[in-house]
Design a protein around this motif. Structure first.
Motif, PDB file in Angstrom:
ATOM      1  N   GLY A  90       3.730  -2.046  16.449  1.00 18.43           N
ATOM      2  CA  GLY A  90       3.327  -1.318  15.490  1.00 18.43           C
ATOM      3  C   GLY A  90       3.385   0.146  15.318  1.00 18.43           C
ATOM      4  N   ARG A  91       4.036   0.489  14.373  1.00 12.66           N
ATOM      5  CA  ARG A  91       4.623   2.043  14.271  1.00 12.66           C
ATOM      6  C   ARG A  91       3.330   2.894  13.938  1.00 12.66           C
ATOM      7  NH1 ARG A  91       8.496   0.263   9.175  1.00 12.66           N
ATOM      8  NH2 ARG A  91       6.992  -0.621   8.007  1.00 12.66           N
ATOM      9  N   THR A  92       2.285   2.111  13.253  1.00 12.92           N
ATOM     10  CA  THR A  92       1.109   2.897  12.768  1.00 12.92           C
ATOM     11  C   THR A  92       0.589   3.389  14.088  1.00 12.92           C
ATOM     12  OG1 THR A  92      -0.369   1.173  12.614  1.00 12.92           O
ATOM     13  CG2 THR A  92       0.663   1.838  10.749  1.00 12.92           C
TER      14      THR A  92
ATOM     15  N   GLU B 115       8.033   5.198  13.838  1.00 15.89           N
ATOM     16  CA  GLU B 115       6.787   6.011  13.348  1.00 15.89           C
ATOM     17  C   GLU B 115       6.416   5.785  11.980  1.00 15.89           C
ATOM     18  OE1 GLU B 115       5.468   9.788  14.198  1.00 15.89           O
ATOM     19  OE2 GLU B 115       7.064  10.248  15.753  1.00 15.89           O
ATOM     20  N   HIS B 116       5.323   6.232  11.721  1.00 13.87           N
ATOM     21  CA  HIS B 116       4.767   5.796  10.098  1.00 13.87           C
ATOM     22  C   HIS B 116       3.679   7.229  10.010  1.00 13.87           C
ATOM     23  CE1 HIS B 116       3.374   4.466   6.601  1.00 13.87           C
ATOM     24  NE2 HIS B 116       3.126   3.047   6.774  1.00 13.87           N
ATOM     25  N   PRO B 117       4.444   8.235   9.806  1.00 15.65           N
ATOM     26  CA  PRO B 117       3.541   9.621   9.907  1.00 15.65           C
ATOM     27  C   PRO B 117       2.641   9.770   8.791  1.00 15.65           C
ATOM     28  CG  PRO B 117       6.055  10.007   9.424  1.00 15.65           C
ATOM     29  CD  PRO B 117       5.908   8.745   9.675  1.00 15.65           C
TER      30      PRO B 117
ATOM     31  N   ARG C  31       0.779  -1.321  -0.137  1.00 15.34           N
ATOM     32  CA  ARG C  31       0.166   0.164  -0.142  1.00 15.34           C
ATOM     33  C   ARG C  31       0.849   1.260  -0.045  1.00 15.34           C
ATOM     34  NH1 ARG C  31      -2.912  -3.720   1.454  1.00 15.34           N
ATOM     35  NH2 ARG C  31      -1.100  -4.448   2.615  1.00 15.34           N
ATOM     36  N   THR C  32       1.791   1.319   0.863  1.00 15.43           N
ATOM     37  CA  THR C  32       2.525   2.665   1.185  1.00 15.43           C
ATOM     38  C   THR C  32       3.298   2.833  -0.352  1.00 15.43           C
ATOM     39  OG1 THR C  32       2.602   2.154   3.223  1.00 15.43           O
ATOM     40  CG2 THR C  32       4.102   3.894   2.525  1.00 15.43           C
ATOM     41  N   SER C  33       4.002   1.901  -0.636  1.00 12.47           N
ATOM     42  CA  SER C  33       4.756   2.211  -1.799  1.00 12.47           C
ATOM     43  C   SER C  33       4.016   2.395  -2.999  1.00 12.47           C
ATOM     44  CB  SER C  33       5.512   0.563  -2.072  1.00 12.47           C
ATOM     45  OG  SER C  33       5.983   0.592  -3.270  1.00 12.47           O
TER      46      SER C  33
ATOM     47  N   HIS D 235      -7.963  -0.458   9.873  1.00 11.90           N
ATOM     48  CA  HIS D 235      -6.750  -1.372   9.933  1.00 11.90           C
ATOM     49  C   HIS D 235      -5.899  -0.718   8.800  1.00 11.90           C
ATOM     50  CE1 HIS D 235      -3.965  -4.809   9.790  1.00 11.90           C
ATOM     51  NE2 HIS D 235      -5.014  -5.656  10.493  1.00 11.90           N
ATOM     52  N   PRO D 236      -4.544  -0.682   9.194  1.00  8.34           N
ATOM     53  CA  PRO D 236      -3.503  -0.133   8.235  1.00  8.34           C
ATOM     54  C   PRO D 236      -3.362  -1.111   7.135  1.00  8.34           C
ATOM     55  CG  PRO D 236      -2.409  -0.768  10.176  1.00  8.34           C
ATOM     56  CD  PRO D 236      -3.821  -0.780  10.624  1.00  8.34           C
ATOM     57  N   LEU D 237      -3.475  -2.511   7.365  1.00 11.50           N
ATOM     58  CA  LEU D 237      -3.403  -3.579   6.331  1.00 11.50           C
ATOM     59  C   LEU D 237      -1.759  -3.789   6.199  1.00 11.50           C
ATOM     60  CD1 LEU D 237      -6.417  -2.966   3.959  1.00 11.50           C
ATOM     61  CD2 LEU D 237      -6.141  -4.467   5.897  1.00 11.50           C
ATOM     62  N   PRO D 238      -1.307  -4.683   5.862  1.00 11.71           N
ATOM     63  CA  PRO D 238      -1.942  -6.070   5.769  1.00 11.71           C
ATOM     64  C   PRO D 238      -2.596  -6.780   6.810  1.00 11.71           C
ATOM     65  CG  PRO D 238       0.250  -6.439   5.608  1.00 11.71           C
ATOM     66  CD  PRO D 238      -0.028  -4.874   5.903  1.00 11.71           C
TER      67      PRO D 238
ATOM     68  N   LEU E 169      11.269   7.037   2.155  1.00  9.15           N
ATOM     69  CA  LEU E 169      12.004   5.933   2.614  1.00  9.15           C
ATOM     70  C   LEU E 169      11.404   5.057   3.533  1.00  9.15           C
ATOM     71  CD1 LEU E 169      14.999   4.587   3.005  1.00  9.15           C
ATOM     72  CD2 LEU E 169      15.073   6.538   4.984  1.00  9.15           C
ATOM     73  N   ARG E 170      11.400   3.826   3.204  1.00  8.01           N
ATOM     74  CA  ARG E 170      11.194   2.917   4.340  1.00  8.01           C
ATOM     75  C   ARG E 170      12.241   2.024   4.779  1.00  8.01           C
ATOM     76  NH1 ARG E 170       5.800  -1.117   4.606  1.00  8.01           N
ATOM     77  NH2 ARG E 170       4.862   1.147   5.286  1.00  8.01           N
ATOM     78  N   HIS E 171      12.316   1.889   6.078  1.00  4.77           N
ATOM     79  CA  HIS E 171      13.593   1.235   6.460  1.00  4.77           C
ATOM     80  C   HIS E 171      13.448   0.432   7.854  1.00  4.77           C
ATOM     81  CE1 HIS E 171      17.876   0.873   7.575  1.00  4.77           C
ATOM     82  NE2 HIS E 171      18.124   1.098   6.193  1.00  4.77           N
TER      83      HIS E 171
ATOM     84  N   THR F 191      -4.497  -4.051  14.399  1.00  2.46           N
ATOM     85  CA  THR F 191      -3.232  -3.972  13.747  1.00  2.46           C
ATOM     86  C   THR F 191      -2.937  -5.363  13.770  1.00  2.46           C
ATOM     87  OG1 THR F 191      -2.013  -3.871  16.066  1.00  2.46           O
ATOM     88  CG2 THR F 191      -2.651  -1.736  14.812  1.00  2.46           C
ATOM     89  N   ARG F 192      -1.894  -5.638  12.899  1.00  2.00           N
ATOM     90  CA  ARG F 192      -1.359  -7.128  12.868  1.00  2.00           C
ATOM     91  C   ARG F 192      -0.439  -7.500  13.817  1.00  2.00           C
ATOM     92  NH1 ARG F 192       3.602  -8.358   9.762  1.00  2.00           N
ATOM     93  NH2 ARG F 192       3.585  -6.114   9.411  1.00  2.00           N
ATOM     94  N   ILE F 193      -0.213  -8.575  14.371  1.00  2.00           N
ATOM     95  CA  ILE F 193       0.792  -8.766  15.229  1.00  2.00           C
ATOM     96  C   ILE F 193       2.232  -8.939  14.197  1.00  2.00           C
ATOM     97  CG2 ILE F 193       1.964 -10.624  16.863  1.00  2.00           C
ATOM     98  CD1 ILE F 193      -1.018  -9.432  17.979  1.00  2.00           C
ATOM     99  N   GLN F 194       3.144  -7.901  14.583  1.00  2.00           N
ATOM    100  CA  GLN F 194       4.239  -7.836  13.553  1.00  2.00           C
ATOM    101  C   GLN F 194       5.405  -8.825  13.695  1.00  2.00           C
ATOM    102  OE1 GLN F 194       4.554  -4.197  12.065  1.00  2.00           O
ATOM    103  NE2 GLN F 194       2.393  -4.569  12.359  1.00  2.00           N
ATOM    104  N   LYS F 195       5.043  -9.949  13.223  1.00  2.00           N
ATOM    105  CA  LYS F 195       5.757 -11.332  13.262  1.00  2.00           C
ATOM    106  C   LYS F 195       7.217 -10.976  13.331  1.00  2.00           C
ATOM    107  CE  LYS F 195       6.324 -15.783  11.376  1.00  2.00           C
ATOM    108  NZ  LYS F 195       6.066 -16.727  10.166  1.00  2.00           N
TER     109      LYS F 195
HETATM  110  C1  NCD Z   1       1.963  -0.849   8.140  1.00  2.00           C
HETATM  111  C2  NCD Z   1       3.291  -0.807   8.333  1.00  2.00           C
HETATM  112  O1  NCD Z   1       4.122  -1.282   7.401  1.00  2.00           O
HETATM  113  O2  NCD Z   1       3.772  -0.285   9.273  1.00  2.00           O
HETATM  114  N1  NCD Z   1       1.271  -1.122   6.603  1.00  2.00           N
HETATM  115  C3  NCD Z   1       1.143   0.137   6.150  1.00  2.00           C
HETATM  116  O3  NCD Z   1       1.903   0.935   5.899  1.00  2.00           O
HETATM  117  N2  NCD Z   1      -0.268   0.121   5.579  1.00  2.00           N
HETATM  118  C4  NCD Z   1       1.206  -1.920   9.061  1.00  2.00           C
HETATM  119  C5  NCD Z   1       1.662  -3.417   9.064  1.00  2.00           C
HETATM  120  O4  NCD Z   1       2.774  -3.690   8.384  1.00  2.00           O
HETATM  121  O5  NCD Z   1       1.254  -4.278   9.928  1.00  2.00           O
END
Ligand code: NCD
Length: 330
Positions: free
Chosen positions: A189-191, A156-158, A79-81, A288-291, A128-130, A250-254
């Motif tokens: 979860g940064r969101t 963060e995920h502003p 999504r973000t990309s 939900h920010p998804l996925p 940038l995503r890192h 939110t998703r549990i960030q495996k």
């Molecule tokens: C989120 C992320 O990457 O932080 N996805 C997103 O950008 N929509 C949430 C996630 O990965 O669970």
């Protein structure tokens, strides 16, 4: 509903609205949600709303014709990309997409500052995503072009927080007075980290529901306490479901866990089903920010309260606004 950024102001007691904006987004980095004032939000959302209507009417504009975005993703993203790519293209600009850093010089050991210096000599703005917290700030230190943080590790995920707030406004036409419940992985979860900070500009109540080991970081709770935000913590959604206006799952960030056993102990902690919604307010908004990986059942998708697909679309307009603003073209 006709949206107006003024809605925010009508709903908050905290700051008077100042219609004059000094245009200080031009050339600026977007690193943390904490950098935005209420006036900034009004401005961003008004521009996003204008773009939403324009996309509906004409599809694409030429505002950023000749401008180039470098979309640099060190972590997976759909999504973000793609929404940043769509945003840039809808505004008439073009994109250098680097999704697979393993095919770039990063895999030869190039440092982030050098990669940033390279890309800024080809592009006008860098997204940038890192995987490391603070990476966007580090990139910004070396960059002479605007850097937009699209997620820095568990930090963060502003831009997501902005689109989340925009979604709340679109769905409920207000923020203040609402009870927002954040559910799932609140530690990694940064969101939710960015969204909780953003919501602290408003008069809201926030409930945190998570397994014990995935609680919202204590320093963030203390920070919001200092702003007078009422917050509660639970492990059971039933404790707060009935009072909830916005349920943010939110998703549990495996990928952030150090042990698979620990992940397995919490992975199926919560699942939203039609039964959950049967107990919720009739006008609750489910986000939900998804996925999603099982925490919202697909049976819920057709419920009008399920807003997560609309939320994705709103992201394009917010990102169009941010690109146009930092490039001085809004
Ligand atoms: C989120 C992320 O990457 O932080 N996805 C997103 O950008 N929509 C949430 C996630 O990965 O669970």
């Amino acid at each position: 509903m006709t949206f107006s950024g003024q809605m925010i102001n009508a709903e908050t007691k905290r700051l008077p609205f100042d219609a004059k904006h000094d245009g200080r987004f031009e050339g600026q980095h977007i690193l943390s949600i904490g950098q935005f004032s209420l006036q900034d939000l009004v401005y961003i959302f008004d521009v996003a709303e204008e773009f939403r209507l324009m996309v509906r009417r004409v599809g694409a504009l030429e505002l950023l014709k000749g401008r180039i975005l470098a979309n640099l993703f060190y972590e997976p993203s759909t999504r973000t990309s793609s929404s940043f790519i769509a945003a840039m293209q809808r505004l008439g600009g073009t994109v250098i997409p680097i999704n697979e850093v393993r095919y770039s010089s990063v895999s030869k050991g190039e440092s982030l500052p050098d990669t940033i210096r390279t890309l800024e000599s080809y592009a006008d703005v860098i997204v940038l995503r890192h995987h490391e917290t603070g990476s966007a700030a580090l990139a910004a230190k070396y960059a002479h072009k605007p850097v937009i943080n699209a997620g820095d590790g568990i930090g963060e995920h502003p831009t997501q927080a902005l689109l989340d707030l925009y979604t709340i406004l679109q769905e409920r036409a207000k923020v203040s007075g609402l009870t927002i419940t954040m559910l799932g992985d609140l530690k990694y979860g940064r969101t939710v980290h960015s969204l909780a900070k953003l919501l602290s500009l408003f008069d809201v109540k926030i409930n945190y529901v998570s397994p014990e080991i995935l609680r919202m970081p204590a320093d963030l709770i203390t920070h919001l306490d200092g702003k007078g935000i009422k917050q509660t913590q639970h492990t059971d959604l039933d404790a707060v479901l009935k009072e909830t206006d916005i349920l943010y799952v939110t998703r549990i960030q495996k990928e952030r866990f150090s042990s698979e056993t620990e992940y397995n102990s919490v992975k199926n902690s919560y699942v939203i089903t039609p039964d959950t919604l049967a107990q919720a307010k009739p006008d609750m908004v489910l986000m939900h920010p998804l996925p999603r990986v099982g925490e919202i059942s697909m049976e819920v998708d057709d419920d009008p309260r399920a807003a997560y697909f609309r939320q994705m679309e709103y992201g394009v307009y917010i990102r169009m606004a941010l690109l146009a603003l930092v490039l001085g073209k809004a």
